[in-house]
Design a protein around this motif. Structure first.
Motif, short mmCIF file in Angstrom:
data_model
loop_
_atom_site.label_atom_id
_atom_site.label_comp_id
_atom_site.label_asym_id
_atom_site.label_seq_id
_atom_site.Cartn_x
_atom_site.Cartn_y
_atom_site.Cartn_z
N MET A 193 0.85 -1.20 0.00
CA MET A 193 0.00 0.00 0.00
C MET A 193 0.88 1.25 0.00
N LEU A 194 0.60 2.14 -0.90
CA LEU A 194 1.35 3.39 -0.97
C LEU A 194 1.04 4.28 0.23
N SER A 195 2.07 4.94 0.74
CA SER A 195 1.90 5.93 1.80
C SER A 195 2.17 7.31 1.25
N LEU A 196 1.53 8.32 1.84
CA LEU A 196 1.77 9.69 1.42
C LEU A 196 3.09 10.20 1.98
N PRO A 197 4.02 10.60 1.13
CA PRO A 197 5.27 11.21 1.62
C PRO A 197 5.05 12.69 1.91
N PRO A 198 6.06 13.39 2.44
CA PRO A 198 5.97 14.84 2.65
C PRO A 198 5.75 15.57 1.32
N LEU A 199 5.28 16.81 1.42
CA LEU A 199 4.92 17.61 0.24
C LEU A 199 5.70 18.92 0.22
N SER A 200 6.27 19.25 -0.95
CA SER A 200 6.97 20.51 -1.17
C SER A 200 6.33 21.25 -2.34
N LEU A 201 6.74 22.49 -2.53
CA LEU A 201 6.26 23.31 -3.65
C LEU A 201 7.46 23.88 -4.39
N TYR A 202 7.50 23.66 -5.71
CA TYR A 202 8.51 24.29 -6.56
C TYR A 202 7.83 25.34 -7.43
N ILE A 203 8.42 26.52 -7.49
CA ILE A 203 7.89 27.64 -8.29
C ILE A 203 8.97 28.06 -9.28
N GLN B 217 -4.06 16.67 -0.42
CA GLN B 217 -4.57 15.66 0.51
C GLN B 217 -4.25 15.99 1.97
N GLY B 218 -4.45 17.26 2.31
CA GLY B 218 -4.33 17.69 3.70
C GLY B 218 -2.93 17.87 4.23
N ARG B 219 -1.92 17.68 3.40
CA ARG B 219 -0.53 17.77 3.88
C ARG B 219 -0.05 19.22 3.97
N PRO B 220 0.73 19.55 4.99
CA PRO B 220 1.37 20.87 5.03
C PRO B 220 2.58 20.88 4.10
N LEU B 221 2.98 22.07 3.67
CA LEU B 221 4.21 22.21 2.88
C LEU B 221 5.40 22.21 3.83
N THR B 222 6.39 21.36 3.52
CA THR B 222 7.62 21.35 4.31
C THR B 222 8.65 22.32 3.75
N SER B 223 8.53 22.65 2.45
CA SER B 223 9.49 23.57 1.83
C SER B 223 8.89 24.19 0.58
N ILE B 224 9.42 25.36 0.24
CA ILE B 224 9.11 26.04 -1.03
C ILE B 224 10.44 26.41 -1.64
N PHE B 225 10.59 26.16 -2.93
CA PHE B 225 11.82 26.51 -3.63
C PHE B 225 11.43 27.32 -4.85
N ILE B 226 11.91 28.58 -4.91
CA ILE B 226 11.65 29.45 -6.05
C ILE B 226 12.90 29.44 -6.91
N GLY B 227 12.82 28.75 -8.06
CA GLY B 227 13.99 28.55 -8.90
C GLY B 227 13.80 29.10 -10.29
N SER C 58 14.39 11.89 -1.53
CA SER C 58 13.74 10.83 -0.75
C SER C 58 12.47 10.33 -1.41
N PHE C 59 12.23 10.74 -2.65
CA PHE C 59 11.04 10.34 -3.41
C PHE C 59 9.77 10.92 -2.79
N GLY C 60 9.92 12.13 -2.24
CA GLY C 60 8.76 12.84 -1.72
C GLY C 60 7.91 13.40 -2.84
N ASP C 61 6.78 13.99 -2.47
CA ASP C 61 5.89 14.61 -3.44
C ASP C 61 6.17 16.10 -3.53
N TYR C 62 5.87 16.68 -4.69
CA TYR C 62 6.04 18.12 -4.85
C TYR C 62 5.11 18.65 -5.92
N ILE C 63 4.55 19.82 -5.62
CA ILE C 63 3.76 20.57 -6.59
C ILE C 63 4.75 21.37 -7.42
N GLY C 64 4.55 21.41 -8.73
CA GLY C 64 5.40 22.22 -9.59
C GLY C 64 4.55 23.21 -10.36
#
Length: 380
Positions: free
Chosen positions: A1-11, A55-65, A256-262
């Protein structure tokens, strides 16, 4: 079963003053004024479309690149981060990074960006030697790079990175170590130190410069590692070195194969969907003109990662890190059983590219040296 990893945001901010000859990132030479507010609003509209994956996760990081994000005004960055926080929960210790070209940073601007919400800077230095900077097509000089670091220190920025390359055209070992020592003397909390590579679709690919040979590159690498360790910089990933506790959290989540919004031109995203038992990747429209076209969607591609590719994709990221790879993490982040990769793991163990204990695998020094060979085992 897949688990939800942490979530980041890339801009992604796509504009640069000049396109560097070695750069294969999605960047575009600035012609005229940046359509700042229109682009920032597009980023927020783009984000709205991806909120379904949070899915309810907080952002652990934001990277503006970029590109060169420091071309955007501090007021614009403040507006952007304020709007993002209206839509997403920020973790208590969220890391918010801005990439900056020293040639676009004035003294007050660093303090203004900090006030806007940036708590980590990544300065694209590459070298401190004028001839090398000219060869690399950089718009800043050595003193501007040093000044950016000093101003970040004076502004009491929580953490900052200096981005430095070695294996530059006609570079000697003394050149490389001089650059590294100069960076260390500026006392950054983090250093990205990596070898220049020639990538397709770059000016250097069409007109290759003379680079150091393999023996010299290895000498530079070995001497540089000793110098970094001597000065308290721990290597935690292939090109990342930090003082204790200052590892880049955004990159750690990537590797770490986490999730990220791009969001932004050409930005990539990765999302785990446990209920559907799948992992998807998204890519946004690449060119600013298309991205800002109100008649076009921001999304260019959405693909599901094939089951047979999951082990390779996980290892392609995770093998960069110097931490132990837990069996449980592999299974929960890929949905695979570790027995499904027994054959490549056994080969890697026999070749001494990996070691194994009760909780996971560890890449050896030999494994890091022959990382491509190790990774290739998971493609078969």
């Amino acid at each position: 079963m897949l688990s939800l990893p942490p979530l980041s945001l890339y801009i992604h901010i796509p504009w640069c003053v000049e396109k560097c000859p070695y750069c294969d990132f999605n960047s575009h030479k600035l012609r005229g004024e940046i359509p700042e507010q229109a682009y920032l609003q597009a980023l927020i509209d783009d984000l709205d479309n991806d909120l379904v994956y949070v899915q309810g996760r907080p952002l652990t990081s934001i990277f503006i690149g970029g590109g060169t994000p420091s071309l955007i005004s501090a007021q614009g960055i403040n507006w952007l981060l304020t709007e993002v926080e209206k839509k997403l929960i920020f973790s208590d210790n969220i890391e918010i990074t801005l990439e900056a070209n020293p040639g676009t940073i004035e003294n007050q601007k660093i303090a203004d960006f900090k006030t806007a919400g940036i708590n980590r800077f990544s300065f694209g230095v590459q070298s401190f030697q004028p001839q090398k900077l000219e060869k690399l097509g950089r718009i800043h000089g050595s003193e501007e790079a040093k000044n950016a670091a000093r101003q970040a220190t004076a502004a009491k920025v929580k953490t900052f990175n200096l981005d430095l390359m070695h294996g530059l055209p006609e570079q000697t070992i003394n050149d490389a170590l001089s650059d590294l020592q100069t960076a260390i003397d500026l006392n950054p909390t983090h250093l990205s130190w990596y070898q220049l590579t020639i990538e397709p679709n770059t000016q250097y690919f069409s007109h290759p410069p003379t680079l150091p040979d393999e023996d010299l590159l290895w000498e530079i690498q070995e001497a540089g590692l000793k110098l970094l360790a001597k000065n308290g910089y721990q290597q935690y990933e292939i090109s990342g070195y930090s003082k204790t506790g200052f590892e880049c959290q955004h990159n750690l989540n990537y590797w770490s194969f986490g999730d990220y919004i791009g969001i932004g031109c050409g930005a990539h995203g990765k999302f785990t969907q446990p209920l559907e038992n799948r992992i998807i990747r998204t890519t946004k429209i690449k060119h600013p003109k298309g991205y800002l076209d109100p008649n076009r969607p921001f999304l260019d591609q959405l693909n599901q990662v094939a089951r047979e590719d999951l082990a390779f994709e996980y290892m392609m990221n995770r093998l960069r890190l110097f931490q132990t790879i837990p069996f449980t993490e592999f299974e929960s982040y890929t949905g695979l059983n570790i027995n499904e990769i027994k054959q490549p793991i056994d080969i890697a163990l026999n070749k001494k590219l990996l070691t194994k204990d009760a909780v996971g695998w560890q890449v050896t020094d030999l494994g890091h040296r022959y990382l491509n060979e190790l990774l290739a085992l998971f493609m078969e």
